[in-house]
Design a protein around this motif. Structure first.
Motif, PDB file in Angstrom:
ATOM      1  N   ARG A   3      33.291   8.747  -9.659  1.00 42.61           N
ATOM      2  CA  ARG A   3      33.691   9.360  -8.393  1.00 42.61           C
ATOM      3  C   ARG A   3      32.741  10.532  -8.160  1.00 42.61           C
ATOM      4  NH1 ARG A   3      39.546  12.467  -7.460  1.00 42.61           N
ATOM      5  NH2 ARG A   3      39.123  13.205  -5.353  1.00 42.61           N
ATOM      6  N   PHE A  15      31.212  13.840  -6.314  1.00 43.71           N
ATOM      7  CA  PHE A  15      31.687  14.953  -5.486  1.00 43.71           C
ATOM      8  C   PHE A  15      30.619  16.032  -5.453  1.00 43.71           C
ATOM      9  CE2 PHE A  15      33.211  18.089  -8.728  1.00 43.71           C
ATOM     10  CZ  PHE A  15      33.098  17.326  -9.867  1.00 43.71           C
ATOM     11  N   GLN A  57      41.144  24.730 -11.137  1.00 45.17           N
ATOM     12  CA  GLN A  57      39.804  24.826 -10.580  1.00 45.17           C
ATOM     13  C   GLN A  57      38.747  24.474 -11.622  1.00 45.17           C
ATOM     14  OE1 GLN A  57      39.209  28.453  -7.862  1.00 45.17           O
ATOM     15  NE2 GLN A  57      40.623  29.261  -9.401  1.00 45.17           N
ATOM     16  N   ASP A 117      38.189  22.880  -6.243  1.00 39.20           N
ATOM     17  CA  ASP A 117      39.576  22.505  -6.489  1.00 39.20           C
ATOM     18  C   ASP A 117      39.614  21.209  -7.291  1.00 39.20           C
ATOM     19  OD1 ASP A 117      41.978  20.664  -5.456  1.00 39.20           O
ATOM     20  OD2 ASP A 117      42.595  22.751  -5.366  1.00 39.20           O
ATOM     21  N   ARG A 118      40.393  21.208  -8.377  1.00 41.32           N
ATOM     22  CA  ARG A 118      40.369  20.062  -9.284  1.00 41.32           C
ATOM     23  C   ARG A 118      40.940  18.789  -8.686  1.00 41.32           C
ATOM     24  NH1 ARG A 118      41.215  20.618 -15.654  1.00 41.32           N
ATOM     25  NH2 ARG A 118      41.196  22.863 -15.859  1.00 41.32           N
ATOM     26  N   ASP A 119      41.908  18.940  -7.807  1.00 43.14           N
ATOM     27  CA  ASP A 119      42.531  17.744  -7.231  1.00 43.14           C
ATOM     28  C   ASP A 119      41.662  17.137  -6.138  1.00 43.14           C
ATOM     29  OD1 ASP A 119      45.780  19.251  -7.534  1.00 43.14           O
ATOM     30  OD2 ASP A 119      44.796  17.774  -8.825  1.00 43.14           O
ATOM     31  N   SER A 120      41.227  17.989  -5.207  1.00 42.59           N
ATOM     32  CA  SER A 120      40.482  17.472  -4.058  1.00 42.59           C
ATOM     33  C   SER A 120      38.994  17.295  -4.345  1.00 42.59           C
ATOM     34  CB  SER A 120      40.634  18.428  -2.879  1.00 42.59           C
ATOM     35  OG  SER A 120      39.975  19.656  -3.180  1.00 42.59           O
ATOM     36  N   LEU A 121      38.523  17.985  -5.415  1.00 40.04           N
ATOM     37  CA  LEU A 121      37.096  18.002  -5.733  1.00 40.04           C
ATOM     38  C   LEU A 121      36.254  18.580  -4.595  1.00 40.04           C
ATOM     39  CD1 LEU A 121      36.531  14.711  -7.791  1.00 40.04           C
ATOM     40  CD2 LEU A 121      37.084  17.020  -8.573  1.00 40.04           C
ATOM     41  N   GLN A 122      36.881  19.431  -3.817  1.00 38.04           N
ATOM     42  CA  GLN A 122      36.171  20.137  -2.748  1.00 38.04           C
ATOM     43  C   GLN A 122      35.833  21.550  -3.195  1.00 38.04           C
ATOM     44  OE1 GLN A 122      35.380  18.656   0.332  1.00 38.04           O
ATOM     45  NE2 GLN A 122      36.045  16.902  -0.897  1.00 38.04           N
ATOM     46  N   THR A 176      35.722  25.347  -2.863  1.00 38.26           N
ATOM     47  CA  THR A 176      36.652  26.246  -2.181  1.00 38.26           C
ATOM     48  C   THR A 176      36.099  27.660  -2.021  1.00 38.26           C
ATOM     49  OG1 THR A 176      37.678  26.732  -4.294  1.00 38.26           O
ATOM     50  CG2 THR A 176      38.717  25.021  -2.942  1.00 38.26           C
TER      51      THR A 176
END
Lengths: 381, 381
Positions: free
Chosen positions: A221, A223, A251, A266-271, A273
């Protein structure tokens, strides 16, 4: 008669005297990169307690520990794998197993030590007891990012091809499973401490690739697709070590490439921040245990500074000047103090992590990496 | 002449023979609750290697380790605080410091040991070296939920009044700071491993109270306001230990009270997200390191079973029957195996955490708690 008795006693006792009794929980090793030696340190004493010679070329080196903390396995750039006894402070076994090597890992059960090689490319696996070779897994290129994975497994990636592999060495025969392709020229990788995510940094393109290793069938995946060297080839003093990534609550924080910034993800969204402007090009970002803080060191020429950043506000809260050429930082496992190596001042500086008071200094010869024995109990190192 | 020499040698050597040389990273202690003894175990050998006698009444007991793993501090229900040398397997110091005690903790720097007392109520703090009393902090009731907090601090709560305190013992004089009120009859508390959140379970009302200890001014925050004993006083076989809570990625998981269920709570929102029906009333829920799994044991009479639950699906994935009266479970720090005590079968059972194969058994006398030395490097224990 008395003299014979004395001689007898002298002959009989050295066996015990040679093997000092000590607990190992507060010991550590410091790589002395110019002299092929390891300084043995005692964290509770805040002092050096010995030196081990004969490690070969450890100008770049890392090490890992056996589960009982008795032995260290040192991986040298020259392809040397050296087993060191922490109690006798002796080299007990050594093999030069490749021409050029980048690092290694020990399996969760302490039975196998794997080494990641450039030349020839591939992974070699050794019996942790004897250093006998138990598996030789060639790769079509340099292997990087070798980590231990629970279940007597290892994961690694190949620079030249981008291939990622998960090797299971728990059975009679090794089972090597290709997991997919990370992207162009992966240069390093790291595993989160819960063994959940294998993160691979790319050099040949922008971005980072993640594999969920809790998944039966992990898929790549990608990112942070802006992350990496820029198109106009700004000079990059030092490709960040992915061991330089820190994992704080919820994070990831990683060094920007070719910029004086930390990136927060952010660990969940991989966006992404947030970004934190810092003193120089970050090299290592290390989370202070049991706190919201991370500590950062920098690439030359701005490498006499360490900064402390709050993961909640993403702000720098402290700037320290431990000494010239700060190469590494290592926390006491519960976070009360941090030991920092200053290569060009030939010393280790010990800070109280709350007050930032200097608690002590220890002389060392061109010190680089600092490794406490508590690492024996952590995954992915 | 020969015989005198032999005698001389025999006299000379025992000094060294008495202090065995060993690394301490893979050692552990098992509370033998009926005999006031501790079994010394070696995790790598999967065997008992010694026994320590003279611990007084340890029918309920816990223990903690010095940072070098050399010493264990045992907190007995009878108010005994005993210092044990892991290398000589001897009691080296002991004080009966209260009439009735519930547990203790060691400061992050290993300098102070605190004990939480029922009778008389309050916290006593001792020098970890000598066991000399350095502070005596009376409370207007029984103290519970004592944890170590970074910076040579401790937090605790008072059953009778609900008051919560944060004690700072890093200066010349202790500074005791009231943090607020947790609610009615707090019965236990636990600190997350990153020292972020102090969680307090209530018995006199429903709910759980959280304090953010990363905050300069922590405030109580109540959540799970349906959690706790029911209005119609269903029999509760055993109040769940908050040490029985597990902290997995992004979630808390805790035992339901008076129901055969696990409750899953989102860490950010503090909202319940799921329940897992399980075999009995859960007592301990412990996260398997480097995995998505938690392992659960149960209160009598259903206490011969252990279940494994996946924190992603909230489903039971395995049910095991290690033996009669399973009192505790302890993982190898990197998660490859788990040691389980079966009090009524007088044994410890060792499982491979991936295959669930039984790797071995170790005879023990009415074993309860199992504590590996790697705990020396963890916060909040």
């Amino acid at each position: 008669m008395k003299r014979l008795g004395l001689i007898f006693a002298l002959i009989a006792t050295p066996l015990w005297a040679e093997t000092p009794c000590c607990a190992t929980g507060d010991l550590g090793l410091v790589v002395e990169r110019a002299s092929g030696s390891l300084l043995v340190i005692d964290r509770s004493d805040r002092a050096a307690v010995g030196r081990v010679e004969g490690l070969g070329d450890i100008s770049h080196a890392s090490l890992t520990y056996s589960p009982d903390e008795r032995y260290a396995y040192v991986f040298g750039r020259d392809g040397g794998l050296t087993k060191v006894d922490m109690l006798t402070r002796q080299v007990v076994a050594r093999t030069v197993q490749a021409g050029n090597s980048i690092g290694g890992a020990i399996s969760d059960d302490g039975r196998l030590v794997a080494v990641s090689n450039y030349e020839p490319g591939g992974v070699k696996v050794f019996d942790a007891d004897t250093l006998a070779l138990v598996a030789d897994v060639p790769a079509t290129g340099k292997t990087i990012g070798l980590v231990d994975v629970p279940g007597r497994r290892f994961a690694w990636t190949v620079w030249d091809t981008g291939e990622v592999f998960l090797g299971d060495f728990s059975g009679v025969e090794p089972v090597i499973r290709p997991l997919g392709n990370a992207g162009l020229n992966p240069f390093d990788a790291v595993l989160t401490e819960d063994a959940h995510t294998y993160l691979i940094g790319l050099f040949g393109e922008k971005g980072v690739t993640a594999f969920d290793l809790w998944d039966e069938n992990p898929k790549p995946r990608k990112f942070l697709q802006d992350y990496g060297k820029t198109a106009d080839d700004l000079p990059v003093y030092k490709m960040p070590h992915l061991q330089g990534w820190a994992f704080t609550e919820g994070q990831y924080v990683l060094p920007a490439v070719g910029a004086h910034e930390l990136l927060w993800v952010d660990r969940d969204s991989l966006q992404e921040t947030a970004r934190t402007p810092v003193h120089g090009q970050p090299v290592f970002i290390i989370a202070q245990p049991a706190s919201p803080f991370v500590w950062v060191n920098f690439a030359m020429p701005l490498n006499d500074v360490v900064q402390v950043v709050d993961s909640r506000t993403h702000q720098v809260v402290k700037t320290l000047t431990p000494g010239k050429a700060v190469l590494h930082m290592e926390f006491a496992p519960r976070g009360a103090e941090v030991w920092i190596s200053s290569r060009d001042d030939n010393k280790l500086v010990i800070y109280d992590t709350r007050s930032f008071a200097v608690l002590g200094e220890v002389a060392a010869q061109s010190p680089s990496g600092i490794f406490f024995t508590a690492r024996a109990h952590r995954t992915g190192l």
